[in-house]
Design a protein around this motif. Structure first.
Motif, PDB file in Angstrom:
ATOM      1  N   PHE A  92      10.489  10.845 -13.756  1.00 42.91           N
ATOM      2  CA  PHE A  92       9.355  11.261 -12.935  1.00 42.91           C
ATOM      3  C   PHE A  92       9.405  10.532 -11.600  1.00 42.91           C
ATOM      4  O   PHE A  92      10.186   9.594 -11.411  1.00 42.91           O
ATOM      5  N   THR A  93       8.596  10.991 -10.670  1.00 44.47           N
ATOM      6  CA  THR A  93       8.512  10.352  -9.360  1.00 44.47           C
ATOM      7  C   THR A  93       7.095   9.841  -9.145  1.00 44.47           C
ATOM      8  O   THR A  93       6.146  10.290  -9.789  1.00 44.47           O
ATOM      9  N   THR A  94       6.974   8.915  -8.222  1.00 48.20           N
ATOM     10  CA  THR A  94       5.673   8.420  -7.811  1.00 48.20           C
ATOM     11  C   THR A  94       5.768   7.956  -6.360  1.00 48.20           C
ATOM     12  O   THR A  94       6.831   7.543  -5.908  1.00 48.20           O
ATOM     13  N   PHE A  95       4.682   8.058  -5.657  1.00 50.40           N
ATOM     14  CA  PHE A  95       4.619   7.575  -4.280  1.00 50.40           C
ATOM     15  C   PHE A  95       3.881   6.246  -4.280  1.00 50.40           C
ATOM     16  O   PHE A  95       2.825   6.105  -4.898  1.00 50.40           O
ATOM     17  N   ARG A  96       4.441   5.271  -3.589  1.00 47.08           N
ATOM     18  CA  ARG A  96       3.839   3.941  -3.493  1.00 47.08           C
ATOM     19  C   ARG A  96       3.897   3.471  -2.048  1.00 47.08           C
ATOM     20  O   ARG A  96       4.880   3.714  -1.333  1.00 47.08           O
ATOM     21  N   LEU A  97       2.862   2.752  -1.636  1.00 48.72           N
ATOM     22  CA  LEU A  97       2.906   2.110  -0.330  1.00 48.72           C
ATOM     23  C   LEU A  97       4.027   1.089  -0.337  1.00 48.72           C
ATOM     24  O   LEU A  97       4.331   0.499  -1.377  1.00 48.72           O
ATOM     25  N   THR A  98       4.640   0.887   0.810  1.00 48.76           N
ATOM     26  CA  THR A  98       5.645  -0.164   0.878  1.00 48.76           C
ATOM     27  C   THR A  98       4.935  -1.501   0.671  1.00 48.76           C
ATOM     28  O   THR A  98       3.797  -1.685   1.080  1.00 48.76           O
ATOM     29  N   ARG A  99       5.618  -2.399   0.009  1.00 51.14           N
ATOM     30  CA  ARG A  99       5.023  -3.700  -0.292  1.00 51.14           C
ATOM     31  C   ARG A  99       5.416  -4.712   0.772  1.00 51.14           C
ATOM     32  O   ARG A  99       6.555  -4.735   1.215  1.00 51.14           O
ATOM     33  N   ARG A 100       4.468  -5.555   1.136  1.00 51.54           N
ATOM     34  CA  ARG A 100       4.740  -6.583   2.146  1.00 51.54           C
ATOM     35  C   ARG A 100       5.478  -7.771   1.557  1.00 51.54           C
ATOM     36  O   ARG A 100       6.259  -8.418   2.233  1.00 51.54           O
ATOM     37  N   ASP A 101       5.230  -8.048   0.291  1.00 49.25           N
ATOM     38  CA  ASP A 101       5.858  -9.224  -0.322  1.00 49.25           C
ATOM     39  C   ASP A 101       7.297  -8.930  -0.735  1.00 49.25           C
ATOM     40  O   ASP A 101       8.226  -9.548  -0.262  1.00 49.25           O
TER      41      ASP A 101
END
Length: 108
Positions: free
Chosen positions: A18-27
């Motif tokens: 499956f796929t998912t969209f995630r914000l890019t992580r700063r850490d």
């Protein structure tokens, strides 16, 4: 191993891939080959580990580039519904905010 949390029990979570969209992580952003634990509602008493998964693909994008088909495959009825959900989950998000489209494969 990091946790990838889901606040909704999306039908796609039963699929082998499956796929998912995630914000890019700063850490430390999500990485190809990374193993993650998929968890439903990790910060509640209803917490439920669902499976382990491997990130086998990653594409950098923005919401402006998300197609109607991608939004539907992600579990929404339309891209408008996806945008409204993102705004609720991440107040102040802009359509140009960097996102990752992650491709996951269940391990267990």
């Amino acid at each position: 191993m990091r946790i990838m949390d889901f606040s909704e029990m999306w039908p796609k979570l039963r699929d082998a891939e499956f796929t998912t969209f995630r914000l890019t992580r700063r850490d430390r952003d999500w990485a190809l080959g990374e193993q993650v634990q998929i968890v439903y509602r990790p910060r509640s008493k209803d917490r439920r580990p669902l499976c382990l998964a491997n990130i086998y693909g990653k594409r950098s994008t923005t919401f402006k580039s998300v197609t109607e088909e991608e939004a539907i495959a992600d579990g929404f009825s339309s891209s408008l519904e996806m945008w409204q959900w993102l705004q609720k989950a991440h107040p102040g998000i802009a359509m140009s905010t960097p996102l990752n489209k992650l491709y996951l494969r269940r391990l267990k």
